[in-house]
Design a protein around this motif. Structure first.
Motif, PDB file in Angstrom:
ATOM      1  N   ALA A  11      17.970  10.418  -8.717  1.00 16.42           N
ATOM      2  CA  ALA A  11      16.844  10.001  -9.562  1.00 16.42           C
ATOM      3  C   ALA A  11      17.341   9.597 -10.952  1.00 16.42           C
ATOM      4  N   LEU A  12      18.293  10.344 -11.499  1.00 15.69           N
ATOM      5  CA  LEU A  12      18.870   9.979 -12.798  1.00 15.69           C
ATOM      6  C   LEU A  12      19.627   8.661 -12.695  1.00 15.69           C
ATOM      7  N   ILE A  13      20.366   8.480 -11.605  1.00 18.16           N
ATOM      8  CA  ILE A  13      21.102   7.233 -11.392  1.00 18.16           C
ATOM      9  C   ILE A  13      20.128   6.057 -11.348  1.00 18.16           C
ATOM     10  N   GLU A  14      19.036   6.228 -10.638  1.00 13.87           N
ATOM     11  CA  GLU A  14      18.024   5.171 -10.560  1.00 13.87           C
ATOM     12  C   GLU A  14      17.495   4.842 -11.950  1.00 13.87           C
ATOM     13  N   GLU A  15      17.231   5.863 -12.753  1.00 14.12           N
ATOM     14  CA  GLU A  15      16.722   5.644 -14.108  1.00 14.12           C
ATOM     15  C   GLU A  15      17.735   4.903 -14.978  1.00 14.12           C
ATOM     16  N   ALA A  16      19.009   5.266 -14.857  1.00 14.00           N
ATOM     17  CA  ALA A  16      20.049   4.647 -15.690  1.00 14.00           C
ATOM     18  C   ALA A  16      20.355   3.217 -15.265  1.00 14.00           C
ATOM     19  N   THR A  17      20.148   2.909 -14.000  1.00 15.36           N
ATOM     20  CA  THR A  17      20.578   1.602 -13.490  1.00 15.36           C
ATOM     21  C   THR A  17      19.422   0.669 -13.137  1.00 15.36           C
ATOM     22  N   VAL A  18      18.206   1.063 -13.457  1.00 15.50           N
ATOM     23  CA  VAL A  18      17.066   0.208 -13.159  1.00 15.50           C
ATOM     24  C   VAL A  18      17.259  -1.130 -13.886  1.00 15.50           C
ATOM     25  N   ASP A  19      16.987  -2.200 -13.204  1.00 15.96           N
ATOM     26  CA  ASP A  19      17.131  -3.562 -13.751  1.00 15.96           C
ATOM     27  C   ASP A  19      18.569  -3.940 -14.074  1.00 15.96           C
ATOM     28  N   ALA A  20      19.540  -3.186 -13.588  1.00 22.43           N
ATOM     29  CA  ALA A  20      20.952  -3.513 -13.813  1.00 22.43           C
ATOM     30  C   ALA A  20      21.468  -4.297 -12.615  1.00 22.43           C
ATOM     31  N   TYR A  21      22.110  -5.404 -12.907  1.00 21.99           N
ATOM     32  CA  TYR A  21      22.683  -6.237 -11.860  1.00 21.99           C
ATOM     33  C   TYR A  21      24.190  -6.169 -11.967  1.00 21.99           C
ATOM     34  N   ASP A  24      29.005  -3.717 -13.968  1.00 20.38           N
ATOM     35  CA  ASP A  24      29.137  -3.706 -15.427  1.00 20.38           C
ATOM     36  C   ASP A  24      27.826  -3.306 -16.104  1.00 20.38           C
ATOM     37  N   GLU A  25      26.728  -3.861 -15.639  1.00 26.25           N
ATOM     38  CA  GLU A  25      25.428  -3.526 -16.223  1.00 26.25           C
ATOM     39  C   GLU A  25      25.034  -2.087 -15.896  1.00 26.25           C
ATOM     40  N   GLN A  26      25.395  -1.614 -14.697  1.00 25.78           N
ATOM     41  CA  GLN A  26      25.110  -0.226 -14.347  1.00 25.78           C
ATOM     42  C   GLN A  26      25.893   0.716 -15.254  1.00 25.78           C
ATOM     43  N   LEU A  27      27.151   0.400 -15.491  1.00 27.04           N
ATOM     44  CA  LEU A  27      27.978   1.203 -16.392  1.00 27.04           C
ATOM     45  C   LEU A  27      27.368   1.239 -17.789  1.00 27.04           C
ATOM     46  N   THR A  28      26.905   0.098 -18.257  1.00 28.31           N
ATOM     47  CA  THR A  28      26.259   0.042 -19.570  1.00 28.31           C
ATOM     48  C   THR A  28      25.000   0.907 -19.586  1.00 28.31           C
ATOM     49  N   GLY A  29      24.277   0.939 -18.480  1.00 26.18           N
ATOM     50  CA  GLY A  29      23.100   1.795 -18.382  1.00 26.18           C
ATOM     51  C   GLY A  29      23.462   3.263 -18.515  1.00 26.18           C
ATOM     52  N   PHE A  30      24.524   3.680 -17.843  1.00 29.39           N
ATOM     53  CA  PHE A  30      24.967   5.075 -17.982  1.00 29.39           C
ATOM     54  C   PHE A  30      25.430   5.375 -19.397  1.00 29.39           C
ATOM     55  N   PHE A  31      26.207   4.470 -19.970  1.00 33.32           N
ATOM     56  CA  PHE A  31      26.664   4.680 -21.344  1.00 33.32           C
ATOM     57  C   PHE A  31      25.478   4.849 -22.283  1.00 33.32           C
ATOM     58  N   THR A  32      24.485   4.003 -22.145  1.00 32.75           N
ATOM     59  CA  THR A  32      23.307   4.072 -23.012  1.00 32.75           C
ATOM     60  C   THR A  32      22.595   5.416 -22.865  1.00 32.75           C
ATOM     61  N   MET A  33      22.410   5.873 -21.636  1.00 30.32           N
ATOM     62  CA  MET A  33      21.727   7.151 -21.418  1.00 30.32           C
ATOM     63  C   MET A  33      22.537   8.316 -21.989  1.00 30.32           C
ATOM     64  N   ILE A  34      23.863   8.288 -21.790  1.00 25.71           N
ATOM     65  CA  ILE A  34      24.713   9.351 -22.322  1.00 25.71           C
ATOM     66  C   ILE A  34      24.690   9.320 -23.844  1.00 25.71           C
ATOM     67  N   GLU A  35      24.857   8.130 -24.423  1.00 22.71           N
ATOM     68  CA  GLU A  35      24.896   8.002 -25.880  1.00 22.71           C
ATOM     69  C   GLU A  35      23.583   8.476 -26.514  1.00 22.71           C
ATOM     70  N   GLU A  36      22.465   8.126 -25.906  1.00 25.17           N
ATOM     71  CA  GLU A  36      21.160   8.477 -26.468  1.00 25.17           C
ATOM     72  C   GLU A  36      20.777   9.933 -26.226  1.00 25.17           C
ATOM     73  N   SER A  37      21.311  10.554 -25.178  1.00 25.04           N
ATOM     74  CA  SER A  37      20.845  11.882 -24.772  1.00 25.04           C
ATOM     75  C   SER A  37      21.795  13.029 -25.097  1.00 25.04           C
ATOM     76  N   LEU A  38      23.089  12.767 -25.163  1.00 28.19           N
ATOM     77  CA  LEU A  38      24.059  13.843 -25.333  1.00 28.19           C
ATOM     78  C   LEU A  38      24.035  14.362 -26.770  1.00 28.19           C
ATOM     79  N   ALA A  39      23.799  15.655 -26.912  1.00 29.92           N
ATOM     80  CA  ALA A  39      23.743  16.291 -28.233  1.00 29.92           C
ATOM     81  C   ALA A  39      25.160  16.509 -28.754  1.00 29.92           C
ATOM     82  N   VAL A  40      25.551  15.715 -29.744  1.00 30.18           N
ATOM     83  CA  VAL A  40      26.864  15.846 -30.370  1.00 30.18           C
ATOM     84  C   VAL A  40      26.666  16.171 -31.843  1.00 30.18           C
ATOM     85  N   PRO A  41      27.576  16.848 -32.476  1.00 32.86           N
ATOM     86  CA  PRO A  41      28.847  17.303 -31.919  1.00 32.86           C
ATOM     87  C   PRO A  41      28.684  18.600 -31.126  1.00 32.86           C
TER      88      PRO A  41
END
Length: 103
Positions: A11-21, A24-41
């Motif tokens: 389900a998370l994969i589907e959310e990250a890769t929706v509308d990704a063709y 490369d676009e799927q990878l960008t989707g994962f990066f975006t979700m990680i960047e926006e969601s991961l609490a750093v530092p």
């Protein structure tokens, strides 16, 4: 090993890769979700050394990396190789979904 059920990860994969063709676009989707969601530092241990994960980045060669720091030393580590601390930081589920997708 992930504590998430395959259906939850899918389900998370589907959310990250929706509308990704394409991958490369799927990878960008994962990066975006990680960047926006991961609490750093946050602090973790890499090869027996405590480091602070201060952010994430997408490299030119298509890898998602954790930007790690220890004092004045900086090193990028592939997010798939990053050991997560206990307890894991908020947003870690996106790293687990990316690991599941990349396998």
């Amino acid at each position: 090993m992930s504590t998430w059920e395959p259906a939850a990860l899918e389900a998370l994969i589907e959310e990250a890769t929706v509308d990704a063709y394409g991958e490369d676009e799927q990878l960008t989707g994962f990066f975006t979700m990680i960047e926006e969601s991961l609490a750093v530092p946050f602090t973790t241990t890499v090869l027996g050394v405590e480091v602070s994960v201060v952010g994430v980045d997408l490299t030119e060669d298509g890898r998602v990396v954790a930007r790690c720091a220890r004092g004045s030393v900086r090193q990028d580590i592939g997010i798939l190789d990053l050991p997560l601390p206990e307890p894991a930081p908020e947003g870690w589920q996106w790293i687990e979904a990316y690991r599941y997708w990349a396998r």
